[in-house]
Design an enzyme around this catalytic site. Structure first.
Site, mmCIF file in Angstrom:
data_model
loop_
_atom_site.group_PDB
_atom_site.id
_atom_site.type_symbol
_atom_site.label_atom_id
_atom_site.label_comp_id
_atom_site.label_asym_id
_atom_site.label_seq_id
_atom_site.Cartn_x
_atom_site.Cartn_y
_atom_site.Cartn_z
ATOM 1 N N HIS A 48 0.815 -1.219 0.000
ATOM 2 C CA HIS A 48 0.000 0.000 0.000
ATOM 3 C C HIS A 48 0.850 1.272 0.000
ATOM 4 O O HIS A 48 0.612 2.177 0.795
ATOM 5 C CB HIS A 48 -0.921 0.016 1.233
ATOM 6 C CG HIS A 48 -1.860 -1.132 1.314
ATOM 7 N ND1 HIS A 48 -2.440 -1.546 2.502
ATOM 8 C CD2 HIS A 48 -2.319 -1.985 0.358
ATOM 9 C CE1 HIS A 48 -3.223 -2.586 2.265
ATOM 10 N NE2 HIS A 48 -3.166 -2.869 0.974
ATOM 11 N N PRO A 49 1.826 1.420 -0.897
ATOM 12 C CA PRO A 49 2.637 2.637 -0.900
ATOM 13 C C PRO A 49 1.837 3.844 -1.403
ATOM 14 O O PRO A 49 1.037 3.734 -2.327
ATOM 15 C CB PRO A 49 3.781 2.293 -1.851
ATOM 16 C CG PRO A 49 3.175 1.318 -2.822
ATOM 17 C CD PRO A 49 2.225 0.488 -1.986
#
Length: 517
Positions: free
Chosen positions: A459-460
């Site tokens: 989930h960057p």
């Protein structure tokens, strides 16, 4: 040299949405540039098969640099390199985040991004099989469904969490996020519903849409302070795809900042060090955030997904759209506070009815299951920067996982919740022994375990954030005709899986671009 109204870089979770929405106007010409190929592989569409896509042609197969907060380990960072992008290789969890995330964005200056203002875009995208209510909608392109798997190990986890005192939550995207339960999924008839399936494939025949596959973007062409096109490499030939109105970068949190920097937009010192002319000095690549997850793995005598790929289960999937092969791996989970008094959760759990270790790359040779916490609202900040001025070089990535005391306390608190759940009857009845769990339960050992086994939750966000690199309409500051539309624009990482928020942002961006927002 071909010319279009809009050139979109990246046919992923955002790019497919933009291509579909912008071409609703037959007078608008859109080029969609994608480095990967078509999403035809069987493993893409069978939910339980997605780990088989890791480190294949469908994966950018990135790595972080040495991460100082976890013993200088390098972490594996899969990202989708295929139509649909990471929505074609993810765990299909439909999660919007928390109301506090969006209200926090708006309060910090992201005008138009409060929860009441983004909720209509979540609803517009959605076709929820449960029907319509104040939070959900029907009729949108993206099918949202309950799990067709209903794996007994996932059931045991939810029961154990309830036995530990946590409330059941039937809708994590509804009134409250706290609690435990099964996740809703981006699946249609038990199969993956990526943004390629939901948005792109239905419009591929539109004459005003051109999809340029196997085309690697090198840089944005900027002339006189305006983005006028994208330089791409297709089959060894470098060409410029012209944009008469706008260039839109939807290449993701790692690649969009890389493309901006290669185009002369970024930190002046960084660009100068690589001999790149500085067109705009902006903090591109700064503020990187991600969810860091640490899983406990247990052995079990219950049949896990290890044996899911049987002819019988394949027939069940094909004929009825259900069974173990419809399992998204992260079938159940929950949201918790690592300490008392929090208004919003700071820990999220995922539960997989199969062993999931060594960053999802470890061999599965026996029945088991995994679950554990992630740091949901991290205070650690990392950076994406250039490794080389060559466009085919991967970016240099450091997240700085667990480098703040708050994040270390959070992961330890989450580990304690995991151990409490594991000690309940519903799980002790199915656990036959440890596979990879902490040896002792001191704070120091729990932290050391999390540092040793932890990984990205994929989930960057936030490397081209609103207020720092783009304005609230997602236009790059001081550059005309250039927007970024993907998770990199999020001021902070939402509390939850990020695919649904990216789709929401692309729906909103389409209106912003068309002047309809």
């Amino acid at each position: 040299m071909n010319s279009y109204d809009y050139v979109v870089v990246g046919a992923g979770s955002a790019g497919c949405v933009l291509a579909a929405r912008l071409t609703e106007d037959p007078d608008v010409r859109v080029a969609l540039i994608e480095a990967g190929g078509p999403d035809t592989a069987q493993e893409i569409h069978i939910p339980a098969a997605f780990p088989q896509l890791f480190k294949t042609e469908f994966d950018w197969d990135l790595d972080s640099g040495p991460e100082p907060g976890i013993g200088d380990r390098r972490t594996y960072l899969p990202r989708g390199k295929v139509l649909g992008g990471s929505s074609s290789i993810n765990a299909m969890i439909y999660m919007r985040g928390n109301r506090a995330d969006y209200d926090g964005w708006a309060a910090a200056g992201a005008t138009g991004w409060s929860y009441p203002e983004v909720l209509p875009y979540f609803r517009r995208s959605e076709d929820n099989e449960r029907g319509e209510d104040a939070f959900h909608s029907v009729g949108g392109p993206l099918t949202v469904s309950d799990s067709r798997s209903q794996h007994p190990l996932a059931t045991a986890f939810v029961q154990a969490a309830e036995q530990a005192g946590y409330k059941r939550n039937e809708d994590f995207n509804g009134e409250t996020q706290f609690g435990v339960g099964r996740f809703q999924l981006t699946q249609r008839g038990g199969m993956r519903c990526s943004t390629a399936v939901a948005y792109l494939h239905p419009v591929l025949e539109r004459p005003n849409l051109t999809v340029l596959g196997a085309a690697r973007a090198h840089r944005v062409v900027i002339e006189g302070g305006r983005a006028t096109g994208v330089e791409v490499n297709r089959g060894g030939t470098v060409e410029v795809v012209r944009a008469d109105r706008e260039v839109i970068l939807s290449a993701g949190t790692y690649e969009s900042p890389k493309l901006l920097m290669l185009s002369g937009i970024g930190p002046a010192a960084t660009l100068s060090a690589f001999g790149i002319d500085v067109l705009r000095d902006l903090p591109v690549g700064h503020g990187l955030q991600d969810h860091y997850m640490a899983l406990l793995n247990f052995r079990t005598g219950v049949e896990s997904l290890m044996s899911a790929a049987s002819p019988e289960n394949a027939q069940l999937l094909e004929s009825a759209g259900r069974g173990p092969l419809t399992c998204n791996i992260g079938e159940a989970g929950g949201f918790f506070g690592s300490r008392d008094g929090l208004d919003a959760p700071d820990v999220q759990f995922h539960m997989a009815p199969v062993l999931f270790h060594e960053e999802g790359l470890g061999p599965v040779t026996e029945h088991g299951f995994a679950f554990g916490p992630c740091v949901l609202a991290p205070t650690s900040r990392g950076q994406v920067t250039l490794r080389s001025p060559r466009p085919d070089a991967a970016p240099r990535i450091v997240h700085n996982y667990l480098t703040t005391a708050e994040d270390r306390d959070c992961i330890v608190g989450g580990m304690r919740i995991a151990l409490r759940i594991a000690a309940q009857d519903a799980l002790t009845e199915v656990i036959t022994g440890p596979f990879d769990v902490p040896d002792t339960h001191s704070d120091a050992e729990l932290l050391a375990f999390a540092q040793r086994v932890g990984q990205t939750l994929y989930h960057p966000t936030s490397t081209c954030a609103i207020g720092a690199v783009v304005d609230p309409e997602l236009r790059v500051l001081d550059v005309a005709g250039l927007r970024v539309v993907d998770a990199s624009v999020f001021p902070t990482v939402p509390r939850g899986n990020t695919n649904a928020p990216v789709i929401m942002a692309a729906e909103k961006a389409a209106d912003l671009i068309r002047g309809a927002a």
